[in-house]
Design a protein around this motif. Sequence first.
Motif, PDB file in Angstrom:
ATOM      1  N   ALA A 113       8.002   8.625   7.612  1.00  0.00           N
ATOM      2  CA  ALA A 113       8.111   7.164   7.543  1.00  0.00           C
ATOM      3  C   ALA A 113       7.822   6.658   6.129  1.00  0.00           C
ATOM      4  O   ALA A 113       8.480   5.741   5.642  1.00  0.00           O
ATOM      5  N   LYS A 114       6.833   7.274   5.469  1.00  0.00           N
ATOM      6  CA  LYS A 114       6.541   6.896   4.084  1.00  0.00           C
ATOM      7  C   LYS A 114       7.733   7.209   3.179  1.00  0.00           C
ATOM      8  O   LYS A 114       8.108   6.405   2.321  1.00  0.00           O
ATOM      9  N   LEU A 115       8.336   8.391   3.362  1.00  0.00           N
ATOM     10  CA  LEU A 115       9.477   8.775   2.538  1.00  0.00           C
ATOM     11  C   LEU A 115      10.638   7.796   2.695  1.00  0.00           C
ATOM     12  O   LEU A 115      11.359   7.512   1.731  1.00  0.00           O
ATOM     13  N   CYS A 116      10.819   7.274   3.898  1.00  0.00           N
ATOM     14  CA  CYS A 116      11.911   6.328   4.141  1.00  0.00           C
ATOM     15  C   CYS A 116      11.741   5.039   3.357  1.00  0.00           C
ATOM     16  O   CYS A 116      12.715   4.317   3.116  1.00  0.00           O
ATOM     17  N   HIS A 158       0.794  -1.229   0.000  1.00  0.00           N
ATOM     18  CA  HIS A 158       0.000   0.000   0.000  1.00  0.00           C
ATOM     19  C   HIS A 158       0.830   1.284   0.000  1.00  0.00           C
ATOM     20  O   HIS A 158       0.261   2.378  -0.053  1.00  0.00           O
ATOM     21  N   ILE A 159       2.160   1.195   0.058  1.00  0.00           N
ATOM     22  CA  ILE A 159       2.995   2.394   0.028  1.00  0.00           C
ATOM     23  C   ILE A 159       3.379   2.674  -1.425  1.00  0.00           C
ATOM     24  O   ILE A 159       4.209   1.958  -2.008  1.00  0.00           O
ATOM     25  N   LEU A 160       2.771   3.707  -2.004  1.00  0.00           N
ATOM     26  CA  LEU A 160       3.039   4.028  -3.397  1.00  0.00           C
ATOM     27  C   LEU A 160       3.982   5.221  -3.517  1.00  0.00           C
ATOM     28  O   LEU A 160       3.899   6.165  -2.733  1.00  0.00           O
ATOM     29  N   ASN A 161       4.831   5.165  -4.498  1.00  0.00           N
ATOM     30  CA  ASN A 161       5.688   6.289  -4.849  1.00  0.00           C
ATOM     31  C   ASN A 161       4.843   7.283  -5.634  1.00  0.00           C
ATOM     32  O   ASN A 161       4.312   6.962  -6.697  1.00  0.00           O
ATOM     33  N   GLY A 162       4.692   8.492  -5.108  1.00  0.00           N
ATOM     34  CA  GLY A 162       3.837   9.482  -5.746  1.00  0.00           C
ATOM     35  C   GLY A 162       4.330   9.942  -7.099  1.00  0.00           C
ATOM     36  O   GLY A 162       3.567  10.520  -7.880  1.00  0.00           O
ATOM     37  N   ARG A 163       5.597   9.691  -7.407  1.00  0.00           N
ATOM     38  CA  ARG A 163       6.147  10.109  -8.703  1.00  0.00           C
ATOM     39  C   ARG A 163       5.887   9.085  -9.800  1.00  0.00           C
ATOM     40  O   ARG A 163       5.924   9.412 -10.981  1.00  0.00           O
ATOM     41  N   THR A 164       5.641   7.832  -9.390  1.00  0.00           N
ATOM     42  CA  THR A 164       5.440   6.765 -10.372  1.00  0.00           C
ATOM     43  C   THR A 164       4.066   6.121 -10.295  1.00  0.00           C
ATOM     44  O   THR A 164       3.612   5.522 -11.269  1.00  0.00           O
ATOM     45  N   GLY A 165       3.413   6.183  -9.134  1.00  0.00           N
ATOM     46  CA  GLY A 165       2.153   5.479  -8.934  1.00  0.00           C
ATOM     47  C   GLY A 165       2.344   4.003  -8.669  1.00  0.00           C
ATOM     48  O   GLY A 165       1.374   3.247  -8.586  1.00  0.00           O
ATOM     49  N   LEU A 166       3.584   3.552  -8.511  1.00  0.00           N
ATOM     50  CA  LEU A 166       3.901   2.143  -8.298  1.00  0.00           C
ATOM     51  C   LEU A 166       4.283   1.890  -6.842  1.00  0.00           C
ATOM     52  O   LEU A 166       4.724   2.811  -6.144  1.00  0.00           O
ATOM     53  N   PRO A 167       4.115   0.651  -6.363  1.00  0.00           N
ATOM     54  CA  PRO A 167       4.561   0.341  -5.005  1.00  0.00           C
ATOM     55  C   PRO A 167       6.032   0.689  -4.813  1.00  0.00           C
ATOM     56  O   PRO A 167       6.868   0.409  -5.681  1.00  0.00           O
ATOM     57  N   ALA A 168       6.333   1.332  -3.705  1.00  0.00           N
ATOM     58  CA  ALA A 168       7.703   1.754  -3.416  1.00  0.00           C
ATOM     59  C   ALA A 168       8.632   0.548  -3.351  1.00  0.00           C
ATOM     60  O   ALA A 168       8.251  -0.528  -2.886  1.00  0.00           O
ATOM     61  N   GLU A 169       9.852   0.753  -3.799  1.00  0.00           N
ATOM     62  CA  GLU A 169      10.815  -0.350  -3.817  1.00  0.00           C
ATOM     63  C   GLU A 169      12.226   0.201  -3.657  1.00  0.00           C
ATOM     64  O   GLU A 169      12.908   0.521  -4.624  1.00  0.00           O
ATOM     65  N   ASN A 170      12.639   0.347  -2.395  1.00  0.00           N
ATOM     66  CA  ASN A 170      14.019   0.788  -2.132  1.00  0.00           C
ATOM     67  C   ASN A 170      14.745  -0.173  -1.192  1.00  0.00           C
ATOM     68  O   ASN A 170      15.741   0.183  -0.581  1.00  0.00           O
ATOM     69  N   HIS A 171      14.198  -1.401  -1.076  1.00  0.00           N
ATOM     70  CA  HIS A 171      14.766  -2.478  -0.266  1.00  0.00           C
ATOM     71  C   HIS A 171      14.560  -2.274   1.231  1.00  0.00           C
ATOM     72  O   HIS A 171      15.105  -3.035   2.030  1.00  0.00           O
ATOM     73  N   MET A 172      13.775  -1.258   1.621  1.00  0.00           N
ATOM     74  CA  MET A 172      13.400  -1.102   3.020  1.00  0.00           C
ATOM     75  C   MET A 172      11.989  -1.670   3.218  1.00  0.00           C
ATOM     76  O   MET A 172      11.107  -1.431   2.387  1.00  0.00           O
ATOM     77  N   ILE A 173      11.788  -2.428   4.280  1.00  0.00           N
ATOM     78  CA  ILE A 173      10.467  -3.009   4.519  1.00  0.00           C
ATOM     79  C   ILE A 173       9.753  -2.375   5.712  1.00  0.00           C
ATOM     80  O   ILE A 173       8.549  -2.544   5.871  1.00  0.00           O
ATOM     81  N   GLN A 174      10.489  -1.640   6.533  1.00  0.00           N
ATOM     82  CA  GLN A 174       9.863  -0.945   7.661  1.00  0.00           C
ATOM     83  C   GLN A 174      10.656   0.314   7.977  1.00  0.00           C
ATOM     84  O   GLN A 174      11.885   0.333   7.872  1.00  0.00           O
ATOM     85  N   ALA A 175       9.925   1.354   8.345  1.00  0.00           N
ATOM     86  CA  ALA A 175      10.565   2.620   8.712  1.00  0.00           C
ATOM     87  C   ALA A 175       9.849   3.211   9.918  1.00  0.00           C
ATOM     88  O   ALA A 175       8.624   3.255   9.951  1.00  0.00           O
ATOM     89  N   THR A 176      10.628   3.652  10.877  1.00  0.00           N
ATOM     90  CA  THR A 176      10.113   4.354  12.047  1.00  0.00           C
ATOM     91  C   THR A 176      10.758   5.729  12.084  1.00  0.00           C
ATOM     92  O   THR A 176      11.984   5.849  11.963  1.00  0.00           O
ATOM     93  N   VAL A 177       9.946   6.755  12.247  1.00  0.00           N
ATOM     94  CA  VAL A 177      10.457   8.131  12.306  1.00  0.00           C
ATOM     95  C   VAL A 177       9.935   8.799  13.573  1.00  0.00           C
ATOM     96  O   VAL A 177       8.754   8.684  13.912  1.00  0.00           O
ATOM     97  N   ILE A 178      10.829   9.501  14.258  1.00  0.00           N
ATOM     98  CA  ILE A 178      10.466  10.292  15.435  1.00  0.00           C
ATOM     99  C   ILE A 178      10.600  11.762  15.068  1.00  0.00           C
ATOM    100  O   ILE A 178      11.594  12.178  14.474  1.00  0.00           O
ATOM    101  N   SER A 179       9.583  12.539  15.414  1.00  0.00           N
ATOM    102  CA  SER A 179       9.608  13.962  15.128  1.00  0.00           C
ATOM    103  C   SER A 179       8.798  14.699  16.184  1.00  0.00           C
ATOM    104  O   SER A 179       8.266  14.093  17.125  1.00  0.00           O
ATOM    105  N   GLU A 180       8.702  16.008  16.007  1.00  0.00           N
ATOM    106  CA  GLU A 180       7.987  16.826  16.984  1.00  0.00           C
ATOM    107  C   GLU A 180       6.483  16.691  16.849  1.00  0.00           C
ATOM    108  O   GLU A 180       5.757  16.900  17.822  1.00  0.00           O
ATOM    109  N   ASN A 181       5.989  16.370  15.647  1.00  0.00           N
ATOM    110  CA  ASN A 181       4.543  16.205  15.476  1.00  0.00           C
ATOM    111  C   ASN A 181       4.264  14.977  14.629  1.00  0.00           C
ATOM    112  O   ASN A 181       5.126  14.468  13.903  1.00  0.00           O
ATOM    113  N   CYS A 182       3.041  14.506  14.719  1.00  0.00           N
ATOM    114  CA  CYS A 182       2.683  13.217  14.139  1.00  0.00           C
ATOM    115  C   CYS A 182       2.641  13.253  12.612  1.00  0.00           C
ATOM    116  O   CYS A 182       2.932  12.245  11.961  1.00  0.00           O
ATOM    117  N   LEU A 183       2.286  14.381  12.022  1.00  0.00           N
ATOM    118  CA  LEU A 183       2.220  14.447  10.566  1.00  0.00           C
ATOM    119  C   LEU A 183       3.605  14.347   9.952  1.00  0.00           C
ATOM    120  O   LEU A 183       3.802  13.636   8.957  1.00  0.00           O
TER     121      LEU A 183
END
Length: 277
Positions: A235-238, A204-229
Amino acid sequence: MKGWVRYVEKEWSRFQGGDNELGQLNNLVIGQKINLSPPLYDVLQRADDYRRKTNSSFSPYLLPQIQYHGYQLSFPFPMNEFVKKEVIPPLIDSKTSPFLFDPKQIAVIRTSEGKVDLGGIGKGYTVQGAARWLKNIGGASAGIVDGGGDMTVWSDGLKEWKIGVAHPLQNNREIAQFRLKNGSIATSNVIYRSWTKGNEKKHHILNGRTGLPAENHMIQATVISENCLDAEVGAKLCLIEEVKNIKTQLKKLNSACTYLLVNDQGKVISDKLGELM
């Protein structure tokens, strides 16, 4: 609080039918205008801003593409329910928005094609809104709101929250524990919401530039930041960007973002420590 969550589920879900608020937005024809509720106007504008910041790697306008790949019903769905389409729907122009925003009337005007699927950013916005209400109106000096992958915590400085992150391939194993007093954490994963369409593996994670499922060899990403958005979009970008570009892309969202990745070999990678195990 429950009313807020029920409102989001009813009015922002693409699975509730075309007569909810999101459906009415998506059914606009070019030139038509609609007044939105303040929360939907706000999250849509924020999502559009994130699209611009990420040069369309993240996009809220991928509904036709995710449906093309087979995600047409609420997950999990029967594998035989796919509607066959031969050609992936075209993406919107990366330099423009399909909507013109009118902040005075809290309204949008459709200017071109493009249908909205809020998905994860809608969940992050819901979590952030619930936390804000509990803190500012409910008077909670410390608290945690967990939206299932998206989480916000706050405290008066005395309470510290300990948050564990599970390994995507070994659910009973934690790959890290974070200690937070104030902040947000989001985890995205390409395994849990994945399926097979024909002979192709989809998620369900699509690359907005291609419309295809993302494929950068990462299967999970966790991001910590000041706000949830920021954490949710980060995390999606990762999972979308080339690994060498992740730090640069996250800085466009928030200079304070940190991340933890797991690649398709099960290796854990930290922005602070590199490959861990």
